[in-house]
Design a protein around this motif. Structure first.
Motif, PDB file in Angstrom:
ATOM      1  N   LEU A 160      41.131 -36.005 -46.808  1.00 14.01           N
ATOM      2  CA  LEU A 160      40.335 -36.992 -47.590  1.00 14.01           C
ATOM      3  C   LEU A 160      40.993 -37.229 -48.734  1.00 14.01           C
ATOM      4  O   LEU A 160      41.867 -36.481 -49.115  1.00 14.01           O
ATOM      5  N   ASN A 189      34.288 -33.536 -56.570  1.00 11.75           N
ATOM      6  CA  ASN A 189      33.945 -34.351 -55.483  1.00 11.75           C
ATOM      7  C   ASN A 189      33.249 -35.575 -55.952  1.00 11.75           C
ATOM      8  O   ASN A 189      33.424 -36.750 -55.064  1.00 11.75           O
ATOM      9  N   TYR A 193      34.563 -39.532 -55.241  1.00 15.43           N
ATOM     10  CA  TYR A 193      33.688 -40.659 -54.297  1.00 15.43           C
ATOM     11  C   TYR A 193      32.992 -41.476 -55.100  1.00 15.43           C
ATOM     12  O   TYR A 193      32.950 -42.713 -54.729  1.00 15.43           O
ATOM     13  N   TYR A 258      34.528 -44.381 -44.344  1.00 19.76           N
ATOM     14  CA  TYR A 258      35.291 -43.288 -45.268  1.00 19.76           C
ATOM     15  C   TYR A 258      34.154 -42.612 -46.178  1.00 19.76           C
ATOM     16  O   TYR A 258      34.086 -41.236 -45.865  1.00 19.76           O
ATOM     17  N   TYR A 262      33.122 -38.438 -45.604  1.00 19.47           N
ATOM     18  CA  TYR A 262      33.128 -37.781 -46.984  1.00 19.47           C
ATOM     19  C   TYR A 262      31.883 -37.070 -46.998  1.00 19.47           C
ATOM     20  O   TYR A 262      31.752 -35.837 -46.962  1.00 19.47           O
ATOM     21  N   TYR A 335      40.684 -28.767 -43.630  1.00 20.55           N
ATOM     22  CA  TYR A 335      40.674 -29.586 -44.834  1.00 20.55           C
ATOM     23  C   TYR A 335      41.653 -28.699 -45.844  1.00 20.55           C
ATOM     24  O   TYR A 335      41.900 -29.113 -46.890  1.00 20.55           O
TER      25      TYR A 335
END
Length: 338
Positions: A160, A189, A193, A258, A262, A335
């Motif tokens: 990620l 995040n 994002y 993607y 996520y 992760y």
């Protein structure tokens, strides 16, 4: 002396006296092209005094912003408000930059002054065993070439783009209206994002400037801490879901895939922590989250519920809820966040 501020580095700091020195010792090595903005988020220890020492030693580089406590997102917001650099980077006060790779980043930004996003590798540093793990993207992006999302190759299941890997153009963050919620953890995040659909050009540099410390006591990614703060994880997950209709708003197929990936990771992490707490009240919040997604966007619900990782969680929950503890360990291994 070159007075151009090519990069603003914001260091959100709350009671950071035990590790702020290491962070600042590395970020000031960017020299006069960089401004380092230490945001003291209402600390009660010597954080501000340490920051002032660096302001005195590096008056053309370091500045101190002090504010009442509002949490990590609030500190990032303040940094973005006052930043003057062409590019913007958050470096948490317990993390640090590798000096050589840091210089490589500045050189790349110097050579590509209009690119929207620079992506680099980053390093997980595990405090409890002295090991580290480099998260690379050389299978996803060609190095040193300005591209668009259409040129991006597929991500592996264990990859990620996190905040640690991203250097955004400052004006782009302002254009997209990035404003993080106060008194909320896991907002990194949102930084990784929310601006993505605004990015028209990006470039990848195969180096690892950012070193992310994992394993500090009380850290937000600690399992028990995440359970305690699960409402904040739910809040951030919902904010990401609400930000875009990924099927209508995101025209680029590779970027859409993607962003769905996520979101599936965020939901998987959230519901797993809700289930392993073995608390009926918390378990019901997992069902509430899925119901919310289904009511908001049935297509998104089908996509996320049918993702590999969420299918595994559903299966484990049906067979034996205790299996979920192993599922969480699997997520962590994938992760590398703990």
């Amino acid at each position: 002396m070159n007075k151009i501020k090519r990069l603003s580095i914001v260091v959100p700091s709350y009671n950071s006296q035990d590790y702020l020195h290491l962070c600042l010792d590395t970020v000031v090595q960017g020299g006069p092209e960089v401004e380092v903005i230490v945001v003291d988020d209402g600390s009660t220890d010597n954080t501000a005094a340490i920051a002032r020492e660096y302001c005195d030693r590096y008056p053309d580089i370091v500045r101190l912003e002090q504010k009442e406590n509002g949490g990590h997102g609030s500190a990032v917001n303040r940094g973005l408000e006052v930043a003057t650099g062409a590019y913007f980077k958050v470096v948490d006060s317990d993390d640090w930059l590798d000096p050589a790779d840091y210089q490589s980043v500045l050189s790349m930004l110097r050579s590509n002054p209009h690119v929207d996003l620079l992506i680099t590798n980053y390093v997980y540093e595990y405090s409890y065993n002295g090991k580290h793990k480099v998260m690379r993207y050389n299978n996803v992006f060609p190095e040193g070439k300005v591209i668009s999302w259409d040129d991006m190759r597929s991500f592996r299941f264990d990859q990620l783009m996190l905040m640690h890997s991203m250097f955004y153009r400052t004006d782009l963050l302002r254009q997209c209206g990035l404003k993080l919620p106060e008194h909320t953890f896991y907002v990194d995040n949102l930084v990784a994002y929310l601006p993505l659909p605004y990015v028209q050009s990006l470039i990848y540099l195969d180096c690892s400037p950012y070193h992310y410390l994992i394993g500090r006591e009380g850290q937000s990614v600690n399992t028990q801490v995440m359970i305690k703060r699960i409402d904040q994880q739910i809040k951030v997950t919902r904010m990401m879901i609400e930000a875009y209709d990924v099927f209508k708003d995101i025209k680029c197929k590779s970027l859409r895939q993607y962003m769905l990936f996520y979101l599936s990771m965020m939901v998987a992490t959230t519901v797993t922590h809700l289930y392993i707490a073995e608390d009926k009240t918390l378990s019901s919040k997992a069902d509430e989250l899925w119901d919310y997604i289904k009511q908001s966007d049935k297509k998104l619900y089908t996509e996320l519920r049918g993702s590999f990782i969420n299918l595994c969680i559903d299966l484990a929950q049906k067979i034996n809820p205790r299996i979920l503890a192993h599922s969480l360990n699997l997520i962590k291994r994938i992760y590398k966040f703990s």
